[in-house]
Structures are given as C-alpha cells and as structure tokens.
Motif scaffolding. Sequence first.
Motif, PDB file in Angstrom:
ATOM      1  N   ARG A 155       0.881  -1.176   0.000  1.00 28.16           N
ATOM      2  CA  ARG A 155       0.000   0.000   0.000  1.00 28.16           C
ATOM      3  C   ARG A 155       0.913   1.219   0.000  1.00 28.16           C
ATOM      4  O   ARG A 155       1.823   1.321   0.829  1.00 28.16           O
ATOM      5  CB  ARG A 155      -0.899   0.009   1.231  1.00 28.16           C
ATOM      6  N   GLN A 156       0.655   2.138  -0.914  1.00 31.41           N
ATOM      7  CA  GLN A 156       1.566   3.263  -1.032  1.00 31.41           C
ATOM      8  C   GLN A 156       0.865   4.515  -1.557  1.00 31.41           C
ATOM      9  O   GLN A 156      -0.126   4.437  -2.273  1.00 31.41           O
ATOM     10  CB  GLN A 156       2.751   2.902  -1.921  1.00 31.41           C
ATOM     11  N   VAL A 157       1.426   5.672  -1.152  1.00 34.80           N
ATOM     12  CA  VAL A 157       1.001   6.992  -1.622  1.00 34.80           C
ATOM     13  C   VAL A 157       2.265   7.705  -2.078  1.00 34.80           C
ATOM     14  O   VAL A 157       3.241   7.788  -1.314  1.00 34.80           O
ATOM     15  CB  VAL A 157       0.295   7.788  -0.510  1.00 34.80           C
ATOM     16  N   TYR A 158       2.260   8.244  -3.297  1.00 29.42           N
ATOM     17  CA  TYR A 158       3.519   8.733  -3.858  1.00 29.42           C
ATOM     18  C   TYR A 158       3.279   9.765  -4.952  1.00 29.42           C
ATOM     19  O   TYR A 158       2.135  10.092  -5.299  1.00 29.42           O
ATOM     20  CB  TYR A 158       4.321   7.565  -4.422  1.00 29.42           C
ATOM     21  N   LYS A 159       4.376  10.270  -5.500  1.00 28.71           N
ATOM     22  CA  LYS A 159       4.357  11.121  -6.691  1.00 28.71           C
ATOM     23  C   LYS A 159       4.828  10.271  -7.863  1.00 28.71           C
ATOM     24  O   LYS A 159       5.850   9.590  -7.769  1.00 28.71           O
ATOM     25  CB  LYS A 159       5.314  12.312  -6.522  1.00 28.71           C
ATOM     26  N   VAL A 160       4.081  10.326  -8.969  1.00 34.45           N
ATOM     27  CA  VAL A 160       4.446   9.503 -10.117  1.00 34.45           C
ATOM     28  C   VAL A 160       5.697  10.054 -10.779  1.00 34.45           C
ATOM     29  O   VAL A 160       6.063  11.221 -10.621  1.00 34.45           O
ATOM     30  CB  VAL A 160       3.290   9.425 -11.140  1.00 34.45           C
ATOM     31  N   ALA A 161       6.371   9.206 -11.546  1.00 36.99           N
ATOM     32  CA  ALA A 161       7.570   9.631 -12.258  1.00 36.99           C
ATOM     33  C   ALA A 161       7.198  10.509 -13.442  1.00 36.99           C
ATOM     34  O   ALA A 161       6.188  10.284 -14.114  1.00 36.99           O
ATOM     35  CB  ALA A 161       8.352   8.409 -12.728  1.00 36.99           C
ATOM     36  N   GLY A 162       8.009  11.518 -13.689  1.00 41.82           N
ATOM     37  CA  GLY A 162       7.809  12.370 -14.852  1.00 41.82           C
ATOM     38  C   GLY A 162       6.728  13.405 -14.706  1.00 41.82           C
ATOM     39  O   GLY A 162       6.372  14.065 -15.685  1.00 41.82           O
ATOM     40  N   SER A 163       6.150  13.575 -13.508  1.00 45.16           N
ATOM     41  CA  SER A 163       5.177  14.639 -13.265  1.00 45.16           C
ATOM     42  C   SER A 163       5.094  14.852 -11.763  1.00 45.16           C
ATOM     43  O   SER A 163       5.758  14.174 -10.989  1.00 45.16           O
ATOM     44  CB  SER A 163       3.796  14.282 -13.834  1.00 45.16           C
ATOM     45  N   ALA A 164       4.235  15.799 -11.359  1.00 44.04           N
ATOM     46  CA  ALA A 164       4.056  16.064  -9.928  1.00 44.04           C
ATOM     47  C   ALA A 164       2.735  15.517  -9.417  1.00 44.04           C
ATOM     48  O   ALA A 164       2.312  15.844  -8.315  1.00 44.04           O
ATOM     49  CB  ALA A 164       4.133  17.569  -9.669  1.00 44.04           C
TER      50      ALA A 164
END
Length: 653
Positions: free
Chosen positions: A446-455
């Motif tokens: 389970r995770q909450v994050y910022k995707v790669a290549g954008s904010a």
Amino acid sequence: MHSCGRGSDGRRHAPPAPDDRGFTLLENVLAVVLVGLVLASGAVTFVGSTRSAAALQRHQTAVRLAAQALGTAAAVPVTARADGCVPLLDGRTASAVTQQWAAAPAALDLGGTDPATTPTACASRPVLAPLTGLRTGTAQTVSDPVVVGGQQFTVRTFVGTCSLPVAGGACVAASGIGNVTATTVYRVVVAVSWTAARGCPGGCLYTAATLRDASDDPLFEIRRPTPSVPRLLVAVPGDGVADLTWALPASPGDSPILGYTVTATPGDGGPVVTATAGAAASSAGLTGLVNGVTYTVRVVATNALGAGAEASTTVIPYPAAVMSGARLAWWLDGADLSTLTTDAAGTTSVTGSGQSVRRWKDKSARGNDATVRAGSAPPSSVVGAGRVVPDWDGTSTCLSADPVLLPNGATPSTTYVVATAADPTPVTAPYRQVVSWGTHVDGQARQVYKVAGSAQAAADTAFSDTAVSTLDWSRTSAQVVGAQHDPAQVVLWAAGQSAVVRATAALRSTATGAAGLGCTIWPDGTVNDRWRGPIEEVVVLEGTTTTAERRALEEYLAHKWSAPLTPRAPAGVTVTTAAPGSLAVVWDPPSWDGGSPPTGYTATASPGGLTCTSAANGCVLTGLTAGATYSVTVTATNAMGAGPASAARTGTA
C-alpha cells in the motif's frame, strides 16, 4: 624617726627627702627589666592592632564586593521576555549551575534555595549576572578573581528560587513549603571568599542575599494586589474542544479569588473563544474550536482588585471521533516537536531547524515509531508551513517502521498524508514515495507517492491499479492527499477533490519487509524512490471512512498546515419556481473557502443532471420538465477544484 645632728660646718641640717634618695644596684637592675617588659608589651600591642586593621579592611572590601555583585543582579530584570527567557537566568545553563553549586564553599548554606537554570532554548544568551567574578570598569568586563590591594577575592553569585509564605515566615525550598500558600521568588546569594594567614585558616567567607520577584522593579514587594499566575496549566485537545486543568495560584493577592477567565486565541485570526470558572475551580472546557487551528490558551485568576497574571499554553484540537481507539493505526504528527527526536532512543526533542530527526514517535496506541533505515541518512528539520518539520533530501534519507502494526492482508485502510514536493522540475524527477508498507510486488503493498515524470499524486498496491489525481503536489505549500486501500479498489482524494477510483485485482499486503516513510523499501532491502521535501503528517486508520469523516480529516490537516483545500458546501440553499420549466436557486457562500477564494458555483438538478453556474450566489436552472419535482444541490469551486455538495433542496419546475 630621723635624728638631728650637726654638719661639718657646725650648723644643723634637715634629713634628706625620700625622692632625692639614690637607688641601690638591685633596684637599678629591676628597673631595667621592668622597662624592657613595658616596651615589649607596647610592641606586641602595636603589631596586633596593625593586623586587626588589615583584617577589618579585607572584611570591608568583601562587604563592598558583595554589595556590588548584588547591585549587578538587581539591575537585571526577572520578567521573562517574549521568547520565554528570563534575563536574570541568561547563561545559567543546567550544566553550569550544577557545576557552580557543587563547588560552593562548604560554609555556604544553600539548603533553603532551589537552583534556577535557563531553558535549553535560551542557553545561547550571554550571562548578565556572572556566576563567578565581578563586572568592573567602564567596559564592564568580568574580573575573576577580583584583586584589591594585592588581596585576591573570589566572588560567586548564586541564583535560585524559594517559596515565601504569604502569611509571613522564612523563604524556603519548594520541598519544605508543604500546603502553605506561598509565592515563588528568586533568591540571589553572593559569596565572597578569600584566604588569610590568621583569623580564618580554612578561608574567610562573607555572604549577602536578596529576594527578587518577577517584575522589572528591583525593589522586592511580596504582596500582590491581584492574584499570581495559575500553576501547572495543561490543555488536552479533543474534537473541536479542549479540556483545561490548573493548580491554585501561589498567591491570591490582597483579596480572595473570585473566579477564572479562560480565553483561546486562534492563530489564523478567527474568533476568540472564552469561558469562565468559579473561585474554587481548577478546570474548564472550551468548545466551538476549529480542528487543526493552533490556539493560544490563557487562564487568569481575578479578585476584587482585578485580573492577575496569566498562565498560557497552546492546543490544537483534532477530529478525535475519527482518530481514536483501535481504529487509529499510525499517527506521525510533525506539529508536535516532542515526537521528533535527534537521537535514536527518543530522549532529546528537536528544538529548531538544521537538526537530524532520528526518531519520529507514533502518537497512536500502537507505538510504531519511525526510525532511520539502516544504510540511510536521517531527515533534517526545517521550517515548513510555519513549523519545524522533518525534510527528506531525495537522495539518502529514509525512515522505516514495523509493517506488522499496520493494516495488512484484506483489512481495508485509509491513509492521509501531508507533504510538500521540492523537486524543482517534477517532469524529470523519478518516483517519490511518501509512505508505503508491504511487499512491493504483485499487489502486496500500500503506497502513496508522486508519479515519475510529473508532480501528480498517486496511490496503488504495487499492481496495475494506480489511482492518479489530476492535482499536482505543490512546491509552495503543503498538500493534503488521502488514499483508501480495500479488497475491491484503490481510491485517491487530493486536496478535497472528488475521488479517483481504480479497481484492484486483490488486496493482500503483507506484514513482511518494512514500512517506508519517505522511501520505498524492497523485499531485498534495496531503498529507492526517496521523497524530496518535508513530510508534515501521516495518519493511517484501520478500515474505510465516510464522506463526513474524510472531510473532517481533510479540514483538520488543511487548517493545521495551511494547505489549500476545496471549499465547504454552500449553505442556505433555497429553490423556488422561476417560470414553467425552470427553478431559481439561491445560496450563501460556504462557511470556509478552503484557504482559496471561490471562483464559481454550480447548481445541479436531479434527475436529469441539468446544471447552471454563477460567480455570484444564485442562478436559474432551465430546460426542466414543467410540473416535475427536482432535487437540487450546489457546489463551490476554488483553485483546488469543486468541493462537496450542499444538502439537497427540492422544488417544482
């Protein structure tokens, strides 16, 4: 009786007078001895008198030096500055005072005085009343020892506190005052010591002392017309409330206490909340507080002569109805500095920016503290959203916790995080993990994050079920992002926006590996996807949440961290028939705009979904079926997006 006779001249002579007689040899010897003794005695008396005069002079010098040291201390205020530092205690750190008192002369009695030290936050301030030595000359440099007439004097100034009974009596240490009403005052003790060959072989000592109350007036005045400060003030936050307790003031003043006034001043400029309590009270409750807002709470005792000195503390109410009990699985609160420590053992709290954060204490009952991951560096404290918070560097920092204590398997969870993205160019930045736990393969995490290549903000289970928000992580302010992981779906809420839902094949996160804060920890122990920027707060709940519960959490976090949120629902919606096939809708602005002013409103009719929009507080729905009854809701929109809908109102077109 002397006889008379004739002299050689044949004439009669009188007998010779006694004073005119000569001395025998013995008499002359005795006379010489007596004269020597008298002269020797006079010499001893002269030498003794000279020595006594020198001793008296040294004593008088000691008296003068003690008076000078007391005068220096008397000129230093004992009222705390705005930062809480007491000038008289400047430079008197715990270590310095402990060393000074341990080295005090054996003949000096400090038994009735408790040592006084400056708080750690004030330790860098220069000393104003020297612990040892005396300020001399126009430059007021400290001389230690003080030399007068070739004689060395050691001057020590001890500062402590004692409790002085209001009814009269000696000022004693706090442990000896018992239940007697007393005022705590400062006691300044000056000890002047010197060595002398005679009179005090073990060393000479002169002492002088005075008492100081907490005013800028150097004259001591124990009687206070109004009550002194209430003691031991404690504020316990709740859901829009705060419960306060305190102890009786040390002094009621010159008149009995009539009652207490409690005020709570919000840091966001909102309305002040007040309460009162009776003369015998030692507690009070504050209601009507806004969750997430920092309040400065003040308690003042009042007698017939007026209000006394205030006790103050701060409190942040929170949605305790949601964040409580077994449901609260993890709570890392960056606003509570007592939970951020510079050591792994968790004993030394962070006090300012630029310090390593080696442990972040969990405020839930599970005690799942986050500590520095082996092979990684600790985050560093910085000022973010007006508070001191931990900051991740994006390359080496990572904290970890125990995944066993977090929701696992098929148990649903709701996670809310507050974080600030610091990547200058998000489009070229890699994945940035805020929080994650489980095994990062095949839907087992389970995770909450910022995707790669954008904010953009995102949440998933390490499977093809990524829920991606249309809202970017902010680089200028904290951002509130929530995620729900359950067996059927992954749901994401960003800044109060509508949910982004993605179906998931399965939810089977494991309790193996480690929970990563500001990083991803893979099954083989590899650490990457490190967050860059502050992480202000993390809340994990076991189970799902209702719409109202999520909004309560979002508003709490938004208020607390000055994070923008969608507006509340408009209030006071009314619906009337404007003409056949149309409805006039009017509303009031939302009671809170989410920190960003509304840019427009949308009214929606159901069934059918027809809408009308307006930048003002009303619009007309047209194209409806004449005579049909509709349910109408209104939403407000700001820079974060559309907020929750108002309560539905019905009308007949």
